[in-house]
Design a protein around this motif. Structure first.
Motif, PDB file in Angstrom:
ATOM      1  N   PHE A   1       0.833  -1.199   0.000  1.00 22.83           N
ATOM      2  CA  PHE A   1       0.000   0.000   0.000  1.00 22.83           C
ATOM      3  C   PHE A   1       0.876   1.260   0.000  1.00 22.83           C
ATOM      4  O   PHE A   1       0.666   2.180  -0.799  1.00 22.83           O
ATOM      5  N   THR A   2       1.872   1.290   0.884  1.00 23.00           N
ATOM      6  CA  THR A   2       2.772   2.450   0.984  1.00 23.00           C
ATOM      7  C   THR A   2       3.569   2.630  -0.297  1.00 23.00           C
ATOM      8  O   THR A   2       3.760   3.759  -0.769  1.00 23.00           O
ATOM      9  N   LEU A   3       4.028   1.520  -0.882  1.00 20.70           N
ATOM     10  CA  LEU A   3       4.782   1.583  -2.140  1.00 20.70           C
ATOM     11  C   LEU A   3       3.939   2.192  -3.247  1.00 20.70           C
ATOM     12  O   LEU A   3       4.409   3.034  -4.013  1.00 20.70           O
ATOM     13  N   CYS A   4       2.674   1.787  -3.330  1.00 21.36           N
ATOM     14  CA  CYS A   4       1.767   2.314  -4.354  1.00 21.36           C
ATOM     15  C   CYS A   4       1.556   3.824  -4.175  1.00 21.36           C
ATOM     16  O   CYS A   4       1.549   4.581  -5.146  1.00 21.36           O
ATOM     17  N   LEU A   5       1.412   4.270  -2.923  1.00 19.54           N
ATOM     18  CA  LEU A   5       1.264   5.701  -2.646  1.00 19.54           C
ATOM     19  C   LEU A   5       2.507   6.480  -3.086  1.00 19.54           C
ATOM     20  O   LEU A   5       2.400   7.535  -3.728  1.00 19.54           O
ATOM     21  N   LYS A   6       3.683   5.945  -2.728  1.00 19.24           N
ATOM     22  CA  LYS A   6       4.938   6.624  -3.080  1.00 19.24           C
ATOM     23  C   LYS A   6       5.149   6.681  -4.593  1.00 19.24           C
ATOM     24  O   LYS A   6       5.599   7.691  -5.130  1.00 19.24           O
ATOM     25  N   GLU A   7       4.817   5.586  -5.276  1.00 19.18           N
ATOM     26  CA  GLU A   7       4.940   5.549  -6.744  1.00 19.18           C
ATOM     27  C   GLU A   7       4.036   6.598  -7.384  1.00 19.18           C
ATOM     28  O   GLU A   7       4.430   7.290  -8.324  1.00 19.18           O
ATOM     29  N   SER A   8       2.820   6.710  -6.859  1.00 15.73           N
ATOM     30  CA  SER A   8       1.871   7.675  -7.424  1.00 15.73           C
ATOM     31  C   SER A   8       2.372   9.100  -7.258  1.00 15.73           C
ATOM     32  O   SER A   8       2.283   9.919  -8.174  1.00 15.73           O
ATOM     33  N   LEU A   9       2.919   9.413  -6.086  1.00 13.69           N
ATOM     34  CA  LEU A   9       3.421  10.762  -5.822  1.00 13.69           C
ATOM     35  C   LEU A   9       4.616  11.080  -6.723  1.00 13.69           C
ATOM     36  O   LEU A   9       4.716  12.173  -7.283  1.00 13.69           O
ATOM     37  N   ALA A  10       5.509  10.100  -6.888  1.00 12.03           N
ATOM     38  CA  ALA A  10       6.684  10.291  -7.753  1.00 12.03           C
ATOM     39  C   ALA A  10       6.265  10.518  -9.211  1.00 12.03           C
ATOM     40  O   ALA A  10       6.780  11.414  -9.884  1.00 12.03           O
ATOM     41  N   LYS A  11       5.295   9.729  -9.684  1.00 13.08           N
ATOM     42  CA  LYS A  11       4.845   9.852 -11.078  1.00 13.08           C
ATOM     43  C   LYS A  11       4.093  11.148 -11.338  1.00 13.08           C
ATOM     44  O   LYS A  11       4.069  11.655 -12.457  1.00 13.08           O
ATOM     45  N   SER A  12       3.458  11.681 -10.298  1.00 14.66           N
ATOM     46  CA  SER A  12       2.674  12.921 -10.480  1.00 14.66           C
ATOM     47  C   SER A  12       3.566  14.135 -10.661  1.00 14.66           C
ATOM     48  O   SER A  12       3.142  15.156 -11.196  1.00 14.66           O
ATOM     49  N   GLY A  13       4.819  14.044 -10.183  1.00 11.66           N
ATOM     50  CA  GLY A  13       5.727  15.188 -10.257  1.00 11.66           C
ATOM     51  C   GLY A  13       5.432  16.241  -9.201  1.00 11.66           C
ATOM     52  O   GLY A  13       6.002  17.333  -9.234  1.00 11.66           O
ATOM     53  N   LEU A  14       4.556  15.914  -8.265  1.00 14.88           N
ATOM     54  CA  LEU A  14       4.189  16.851  -7.197  1.00 14.88           C
ATOM     55  C   LEU A  14       4.954  16.527  -5.924  1.00 14.88           C
ATOM     56  O   LEU A  14       5.407  15.402  -5.736  1.00 14.88           O
ATOM     57  N   SER A  15       5.062  17.517  -5.058  1.00 11.38           N
ATOM     58  CA  SER A  15       5.585  17.267  -3.719  1.00 11.38           C
ATOM     59  C   SER A  15       4.416  17.398  -2.745  1.00 11.38           C
ATOM     60  O   SER A  15       3.351  17.901  -3.103  1.00 11.38           O
ATOM     61  N   CYS A  16       4.620  16.977  -1.507  1.00  7.54           N
ATOM     62  CA  CYS A  16       3.552  17.075  -0.505  1.00  7.54           C
ATOM     63  C   CYS A  16       3.114  18.521  -0.307  1.00  7.54           C
ATOM     64  O   CYS A  16       1.956  18.790  -0.005  1.00  7.54           O
ATOM     65  N   GLY A  17       4.051  19.457  -0.477  1.00  8.06           N
ATOM     66  CA  GLY A  17       3.736  20.882  -0.319  1.00  8.06           C
ATOM     67  C   GLY A  17       2.768  21.411  -1.367  1.00  8.06           C
ATOM     68  O   GLY A  17       2.057  22.387  -1.133  1.00  8.06           O
ATOM     69  N   HIS A  18       2.757  20.771  -2.550  1.00  2.08           N
ATOM     70  CA  HIS A  18       1.845  21.202  -3.629  1.00  2.08           C
ATOM     71  C   HIS A  18       0.399  20.786  -3.357  1.00  2.08           C
ATOM     72  O   HIS A  18      -0.524  21.379  -3.900  1.00  2.08           O
TER      73      HIS A  18
END
Length: 197
Positions: A137-154
């Motif tokens: 589950f955590t891996l899928c979340l991290k992959e999605s964030l990396a692919k989006s090109g966004l950071s948590c701040g965005h």
């Protein structure tokens, strides 16, 4: 679209609102990143795992409980479709109860050959069983964030959709990654109905 439609007055035309939708239900996990301005919705990226859902966890519990029942009574619920469905239904109810309680009982009267199945199960036991599941589950979340090109701040908001997002350890994983308070303002059944319409 449901999210943006009912928030027209809250949106800013100059600065898009970025929302991460974590849709985690019975059969799959989908993370979608969207930007909203008045009158316009843009999907930035969507990432999913079609095989990662609460159903997978229910099947794990079924294997454990069915093996216990077979060892004790000499008959195996895995060999009978009706018994299998009854036990899976009871497991799902128990899992939902554990989202709000520290322990819950699974109960199936006359499950097989007039033998009852009852067991008290703790949330801590469920979380221990979920450790490999949580890694995926955590891996899928991290992959999605990396692919989006966004950071948590965005990301302005993290919106939860789906019954399985009520599991406390799942909420903890989402909070730890996005560093945001979680929102639950959407009714998933309403969203499905409007989407179909």
């Amino acid at each position: 679209m449901t999210y943006g439609f009912f928030r027209k007055t809250d949106l800013d035309a100059k600065r898009p609102r970025i929302v991460a939708f974590v849709d985690f239900g019975h059969s799959k996990l989908t993370i979608t990143y969207c930007s909203f301005v008045p009158g316009k919705t843009k999907i930035i990226m969507s990432h999913s795992n079609r095989n990662l859902g609460a159903r997978k966890l229910d099947y794990q519990l079924f294997e454990i409980f069915a093996a216990e029942f077979a060892k004790k009574h000499g008959c195996d619920p895995r060999d009978d479709k009706r018994c299998r469905l009854r036990m899976l239904d009871a497991i799902e109810k128990m899992r939902k109860l554990l989202t709000a309680n520290k322990e819950a009982e699974i109960s199936c009267e006359s499950l097989m050959e007039d033998q009852d199945f009852r067991k008290l199960f703790k949330r801590t036991d469920l979380e221990t069983l979920m450790e490999p599941f949580i890694k995926d589950f955590t891996l899928c979340l991290k992959e999605s964030l990396a692919k989006s090109g966004l950071s948590c701040g965005h990301i302005d908001f993290v919106e939860l959709v789906g019954e399985a997002t009520r599991i406390p350890i799942i909420q903890e994983c989402i909070k730890n990654l996005f560093k945001k308070e979680l929102s639950r303002t959407l009714n998933s059944q309403d969203c499905i109905a409007r989407g179909c319409a």
